[in-house]
Design an enzyme around this catalytic site. Structure first.
Site, mmCIF file in Angstrom:
data_model
loop_
_atom_site.group_PDB
_atom_site.id
_atom_site.type_symbol
_atom_site.label_atom_id
_atom_site.label_comp_id
_atom_site.label_asym_id
_atom_site.label_seq_id
_atom_site.Cartn_x
_atom_site.Cartn_y
_atom_site.Cartn_z
ATOM 1 N N HIS A 84 5.250 15.562 -9.592
ATOM 2 C CA HIS A 84 5.657 16.768 -10.343
ATOM 3 C C HIS A 84 6.837 16.393 -11.156
ATOM 4 C CE1 HIS A 84 5.738 20.917 -11.609
ATOM 5 N NE2 HIS A 84 7.169 20.955 -11.006
ATOM 6 N N GLY B 63 12.506 18.361 -11.074
ATOM 7 C CA GLY B 63 13.263 19.511 -10.831
ATOM 8 C C GLY B 63 12.483 20.433 -10.159
ATOM 9 N N ASP B 64 13.027 21.686 -9.683
ATOM 10 C CA ASP B 64 12.300 22.788 -9.308
ATOM 11 C C ASP B 64 11.432 23.460 -10.456
ATOM 12 O OD1 ASP B 64 13.005 22.415 -6.800
ATOM 13 O OD2 ASP B 64 14.764 23.745 -6.726
ATOM 14 N N SER B 65 10.368 24.126 -10.254
ATOM 15 C CA SER B 65 9.721 24.687 -11.086
ATOM 16 C C SER B 65 10.332 25.794 -11.756
ATOM 17 C CB SER B 65 8.347 25.494 -10.558
ATOM 18 O OG SER B 65 7.557 26.228 -11.311
ATOM 19 N N GLY B 66 10.448 25.768 -13.228
ATOM 20 C CA GLY B 66 11.103 26.889 -13.744
ATOM 21 C C GLY B 66 12.450 26.563 -14.438
ATOM 22 N N VAL B 67 12.995 25.376 -13.893
ATOM 23 C CA VAL B 67 14.440 24.720 -14.290
ATOM 24 C C VAL B 67 14.550 24.478 -15.648
ATOM 25 C CG1 VAL B 67 14.163 22.473 -13.838
ATOM 26 C CG2 VAL B 67 16.264 23.631 -13.204
ATOM 27 N N GLY B 68 13.407 24.196 -16.417
ATOM 28 C CA GLY B 68 13.432 23.757 -17.883
ATOM 29 C C GLY B 68 12.873 22.530 -18.280
ATOM 30 N N LYS B 69 12.118 21.791 -17.329
ATOM 31 C CA LYS B 69 11.769 20.412 -17.539
ATOM 32 C C LYS B 69 11.260 20.335 -19.041
ATOM 33 C CE LYS B 69 9.739 19.955 -13.726
ATOM 34 N NZ LYS B 69 9.971 21.297 -13.114
ATOM 35 N N SER B 70 9.917 21.183 -19.221
ATOM 36 C CA SER B 70 9.034 21.050 -20.218
ATOM 37 C C SER B 70 9.711 21.500 -21.407
ATOM 38 C CB SER B 70 7.723 21.925 -19.855
ATOM 39 O OG SER B 70 7.171 21.542 -18.876
ATOM 40 N N ASP C 6 4.118 18.080 -16.812
ATOM 41 C CA ASP C 6 3.902 18.648 -15.324
ATOM 42 C C ASP C 6 3.272 17.719 -14.169
ATOM 43 O OD1 ASP C 6 3.268 21.094 -13.664
ATOM 44 O OD2 ASP C 6 1.063 20.630 -13.849
ATOM 45 N N GLU D 74 3.288 22.449 -21.491
ATOM 46 C CA GLU D 74 2.969 23.863 -21.659
ATOM 47 C C GLU D 74 4.595 24.417 -21.491
ATOM 48 O OE1 GLU D 74 2.317 27.159 -17.535
ATOM 49 O OE2 GLU D 74 2.473 24.868 -17.340
ATOM 50 N N ARG E 227 31.015 13.575 -11.231
ATOM 51 C CA ARG E 227 31.668 13.540 -12.736
ATOM 52 C C ARG E 227 32.003 12.199 -13.203
ATOM 53 N NH1 ARG E 227 36.288 18.291 -12.428
ATOM 54 N NH2 ARG E 227 36.098 17.895 -14.428
#
Length: 311
Positions: free
Chosen positions: A139, A154-161, A178, A203, A244
């Site tokens: 994923h 990253g988790d779904s909805g984190v802004g990858k796409s 995806d 998407e 950092r």
């Protein structure tokens, strides 16, 4: 068991169908190993890998033409095993008549190529290794950044796409969104590509599915790339300590290959596309021998030494 049809082998390697064209979809290759049947031409069949593509070059064909007709016919019959996918002749060499008769009898295609034998063997092996290799679906989003394959996770909805869309607009190329199909090409290389149903598609929540190639042109996409770096996006958490200085090296094991991993915190106002772009450039600089973290540490040590002398 993974398998490749002879029809796919022909298309991918620009082979010419000499005989048996009606059986290209019926015959399948199940191993990436290529057989050069030199010993078999002498009559040695104690170990005959009939399931392999049978590749014949100048050595094999010239030897076959010097054999007597009856022996050549017998050998060709024995080489036509039940699981033999096809015969391939390099350099557009002439096909022995007995091979044509035996192959036709057993419904085995005969293919030809203008390439030298060694180059043709390497080309077919690379194709078959890629198609027959064990695959894993991950994923994430795979993007080509300055020729470097970067897998964004990253988790779904984190802004990858959305980040991938920004990178595409900055001139980089999308491989997969995806779901990323990953396979190991060799001991040090992982290759990622998109499932056929998702090729060139991205998407974006609130917009839907967009066709990147249609909107941004053919230069905005690639079919596959070697994966060099994993960038993991994680929602900003003030209670968590993020690296950092870049000295905390992470890695992820996929099959037998260890890939470097960078974790980047996501927060409103941070331009993730630029940060990932810089991360890719910084990784490339490290592979070329320049490590900004080590430079900073050396500068710091020198400053401490100077202050110690002056105190």
């Amino acid at each position: 068991m993974n398998k490749v049809s002879v029809a796919e082998l022909v298309e991918a390697n620009n082979l010419i169908v000499y005989a048996g064209g009606n059986f290209l979809n019926d015959r399948h290759v199940t191993t990436s190993d290529i057989s050069r049947p030199g010993l078999e031409l002498t009559g040695y069949f104690d170990y005959y890998p009939e399931e392999r593509v049978q590749l014949m070059g100048m050595t094999e064909i010239s030897y076959a033409h010097k054999m007597e007709h009856e022996k050549r016919m017998t050998i060709m019959e024995r080489m036509c095993g039940e699981n033999t996918p096809c015969f391939v002749i390099s350099r557009y060499l002439s096909v022995p008549e007995e091979m044509e008769i035996a192959a036709k009898k057993h419904n085995i295609p005969i293919l030809r190529s203008k390439l030298p034998t060694t180059r043709l063997s390497s080309k077919m092996t690379n194709f078959l290794e890629g198609r027959l290799a064990e695959r894993k679906s991950l994923h994430g989003v795979l993007v080509d950044i300055y020729g470097l394959g970067v897998l964004i996770t990253g988790d779904s909805g984190v802004g990858k796409s959305e980040t991938a869309l920004d990178l595409i607009k900055r001139g980089h190329r999308l491989i997969a969104d995806d779901r990323v199909e990953v396979y190991q090409q060799d001991e040090q290389t992982l290759v990622g590509e998109a499932p056929k149903i998702l090729q060139h598609l991205l998407e974006i929540r609130g917009v839907g599915i967009i066709d990147v190639m249609n909107l941004f042109g053919a230069g905005a996409v690639r079919t596959s790339t070697d994966i060099a770096l994993i960038v993991h996006l994680e929602n900003w958490n003030k209670d968590k300590q993020f690296d950092r200085l870049g000295s905390g090296e992470q890695s992820v094991q996929i099959f037998d290959v260890s890939l470097p991993k960078i974790t980047i915190p996501v927060k409103v106002g941070r331009n993730m596309a630029i940060i990932i772009e810089v991360a890719a450039m910084n990784y490339r600089a490290k592979t070329m021998g320049y490590d900004a973290t080590k430079v900073f540490e050396n500068n710091l040590n020198n400053l401490i030494q100077e202050n110690s002398k002056n105190s």
